[in-house]
Design an enzyme around this catalytic site. Structure first.
Site, PDB file in Angstrom:
ATOM      1  N   ILE A 148      24.674  57.739 -14.951  1.00  0.00           N
ATOM      2  CA  ILE A 148      23.279  57.359 -15.152  1.00  0.00           C
ATOM      3  C   ILE A 148      23.111  55.842 -15.238  1.00  0.00           C
ATOM      4  O   ILE A 148      22.027  55.318 -15.004  1.00  0.00           O
ATOM      5  CB  ILE A 148      22.696  58.033 -16.413  1.00  0.00           C
ATOM      6  CG1 ILE A 148      23.410  57.552 -17.685  1.00  0.00           C
ATOM      7  CG2 ILE A 148      22.808  59.541 -16.299  1.00  0.00           C
ATOM      8  CD1 ILE A 148      22.805  58.101 -18.966  1.00  0.00           C
ATOM      9  N   GLU A 149      24.176  55.134 -15.573  1.00  0.00           N
ATOM     10  CA  GLU A 149      24.089  53.681 -15.667  1.00  0.00           C
ATOM     11  C   GLU A 149      24.076  53.022 -14.289  1.00  0.00           C
ATOM     12  O   GLU A 149      23.247  52.163 -14.005  1.00  0.00           O
ATOM     13  CB  GLU A 149      25.265  53.132 -16.483  1.00  0.00           C
ATOM     14  CG  GLU A 149      25.153  53.350 -17.982  1.00  0.00           C
ATOM     15  CD  GLU A 149      24.187  52.383 -18.633  1.00  0.00           C
ATOM     16  OE1 GLU A 149      23.596  51.541 -17.926  1.00  0.00           O
ATOM     17  OE2 GLU A 149      23.991  52.470 -19.855  1.00  0.00           O
ATOM     18  N   SER A 150      25.018  53.406 -13.438  1.00  0.00           N
ATOM     19  CA  SER A 150      25.225  52.683 -12.179  1.00  0.00           C
ATOM     20  C   SER A 150      25.275  53.563 -10.946  1.00  0.00           C
ATOM     21  O   SER A 150      25.386  53.042  -9.835  1.00  0.00           O
ATOM     22  CB  SER A 150      26.534  51.891 -12.258  1.00  0.00           C
ATOM     23  OG  SER A 150      27.643  52.783 -12.437  1.00  0.00           O
TER      24      SER A 150
END
Length: 553
Positions: A148-150
């Site tokens: 979900i971050e990158s």
């Protein structure tokens, strides 16, 4: 020490620094019933999915069918999703609500291609994440935070400057001991960044004692979480993410629900007709310590490894350079079968075109670096050492020349490009320009084959001499030729030139050049300036020899 001081501050702020009020009056338990009509999707959802699918790693290490594109998402009831989430083997709580459902639908309906790409990348990255989390004794489901971050892109950079798989801000990264400079950015290193991210998550959990709060703090920072807890009121120890949901920023509100959705999708993707991705090559990697400066091109040419593969495996090296030294070695990741080849070829790698890839430790004024030498010999025009004769010679022969154009008032990149019959993009590429703006006085290198009249007008800028007026140029041409034949010109020696090449260039004998410069040998030194006598000039010795031969006859 800094890290532990930070942990102490976090714990004090989150556990003892809040107002004491009735525990049940302001604390809302909305895990199941909470709704939000203003869902904000993070930047990772807007990743260039096509770029991920066409990436070197996906194409060379994995194979996938197009099931995700040809078959629609299967409809799943709320009851079934609740059942599936409850069945996940996780320590961290995975509740279900309308917000979690919206993120699951975003992945399984509109983000199907993205999930296919992430599944392929996860074959390589997930073991790295799991190892880092296991070493810290953390829940392994945290391995889906980089999803979900990158979107599992190690080179991802957010609009706020967060970088890498774990999207760390510069200040956070340096506080965790990560190296960030022009050549190395350890936020992009899958191994090192995962170790520091796991350590940071452990510190956050120690401060809050709740994983949902620790995960939220990882996203927006402990300060914002503490502020939300204060605004929610009640006993800080009784709060979790859902009880402070309405006091968080819109971006952070979706962070924990999205984390739950990622855990769901990475487990149940086959039930939503998303293509399974299978490895077609072994994904076994190994590491080697590099204690010297090495360029990726040197490794690529000697070991026959594509540079793109080296970049995928070692994204922390921002300029394709490993700036290793005995005091500070760096880790290079290679396919395991290439480690032995590297060890056997270290000398060959180090000595592959060292002048091109090596870093000069000392330099003499006037020395031209090897990688700055231009491809076109004898037609490069530099303001400090070239004259009208060089400009005219290149133009008359119709050969490409490197012109140094000095920008004057009123000129633009487009007008300069039109003048030399090139494109603005070519000028930008030759001068490493990122924008179309140019400034008065700026010198631009331009590769062009321009007509004689344009080249002559350029002489005024290049040499600082006024260009001849067309109406008077013919009348004064004879005088100019006489001046040029009488006055010697100068030539600055470039690397690789010899007396022979200089002699041919100016149509003057080697002996005449040596005599004009008082030279006893043919040796030349780059950067030295030679006097070039007028064309047709011969040395006194050769003239006397001719006279003596005539007398003998």
């Amino acid at each position: 020490m800094k890290r532990y001081f930070l942990v102490a501050l976090l714990a004090a702020a989150s556990l003892t620094g809040f107002a004491k009020t009735d525990k049940n009056s302001n604390v809302l338990n909305l895990k199941s019933s909470i709704t939000d009509s203003a869902i904000v999707y993070p930047e990772s959802f807007e990743a260039d999915t096509q770029k991920l699918l066409e990436g070197w790693f996906i194409k060379n290490y994995t194979a996938t069918d197009n099931r995700y594109a040809t078959e629609p998402d299967a409809e799943v009831s709320d009851e079934e999703m609740i059942k599936r989430l409850s069945a996940l083997p996780t320590v961290i709580e995975m509740p279900y609500n309308q917000i979690v459902r919206s993120y699951i639908d975003r992945y399984t309906k509109r983000g199907r291609a993205q999930i296919a790409a992430i599944l392929g990348l996860s074959l390589y990255y997930m073991p790295i994440f799991e190892q880092a989390l296991e070493e810290q004794g953390l829940p392994l489901e945290l391995k889906y935070l980089p999803v979900i971050e990158s979107g599992l892109d190690p080179n991802a950079v957010s609009k706020h400057g967060a970088t890498g798989l774990w999207q760390m801000m510069l200040g956070t990264a340096k506080g965790l001991g990560l190296e960030v400079n022009s050549l190395v950015d350890e936020r992009r290193d899958p191994y090192v960044a995962s170790e520091r991210a796991a350590s940071y998550l452990k510190d956050l959990y120690s401060a809050y004692g709740d994983w949902s709060l620790a995960i939220a703090a990882y996203n927006c920072g402990p300060g914002n979480v503490n502020k939300a807890i204060r605004r929610a009121g009640g006993d800080a120890k009784d709060h979790d993410f859902w009880s402070i949901y309405n006091y968080l920023s819109p971006e952070t509100r979706g962070y924990v629900p999205m984390f739950i959705a990622a855990n769901y999708v990475m487990k149940y993707y086959p039930d939503h007709n998303i293509s399974p991705v299978l490895p077609v090559k072994p994904l076994v990697m190994d590491t080697i310590q590099i204690a010297e400066r090495v360029h990726f091109n040197q490794i690529s040419k000697v070991l026959d490894i594509p540079v793109e593969e080296l970049r995928i495996l070692n994204p922390q090296f921002r300029a394709d350079v490993i700036p290793g030294s005995v005091e500070s070695p760096y880790t290079l990741i290679l396919p395991s079968q290439q480690i032995h080849a590297y060890l056997m070829s270290e000398d060959e790698i180090r000595n592959f075109e060292p002048d091109k890839y090596g870093k000069r430790e000392t330099v003499d004024p006037g020395e031209v670096p090897a990688d700055a030498m231009l491809a076109v010999e004898d037609t490069s025009i530099w303001p400090e050492d070239q004259g009208e004769s060089d400009v005219a010679l290149a133009a008359s022969q119709g050969k490409p020349s490197i012109i140094v154009h000095k920008v004057t008032a009123g000129e633009s990149l487009a007008s300069i490009a039109e003048k030399y019959n090139v494109t603005p993009e070519e000028i930008k590429r030759s001068n490493n320009l990122r924008r179309n703006a140019v400034r008065v006085g700026q010198q631009l290198r331009i590769s062009t084959t321009t007509p004689q009249e344009v080249m002559e007008s350029t002489v005024a800028v290049v040499t600082g001499k006024p260009a001849a007026n067309k109406s008077t140029s013919k009348a004064s041409s004879k005088k100019e030729k006489q001046k040029k034949s009488a006055a010697p010109i100068t030539h600055k020696i470039r690397k690789g030139e010899s007396l022979s090449t200089i002699s041919k260039k100016y149509g003057v004998s080697i002996a005449a050049i040596k005599q004009a410069n008082g030279m006893k040998s043919d040796a030349l030194r780059a950067g030295k300036t030679l006097k070039i006598p007028a064309k047709g000039t011969t040395s006194k010795k050769s003239t006397s020899k001719k006279k003596s031969r005539r007398k003998r006859r």
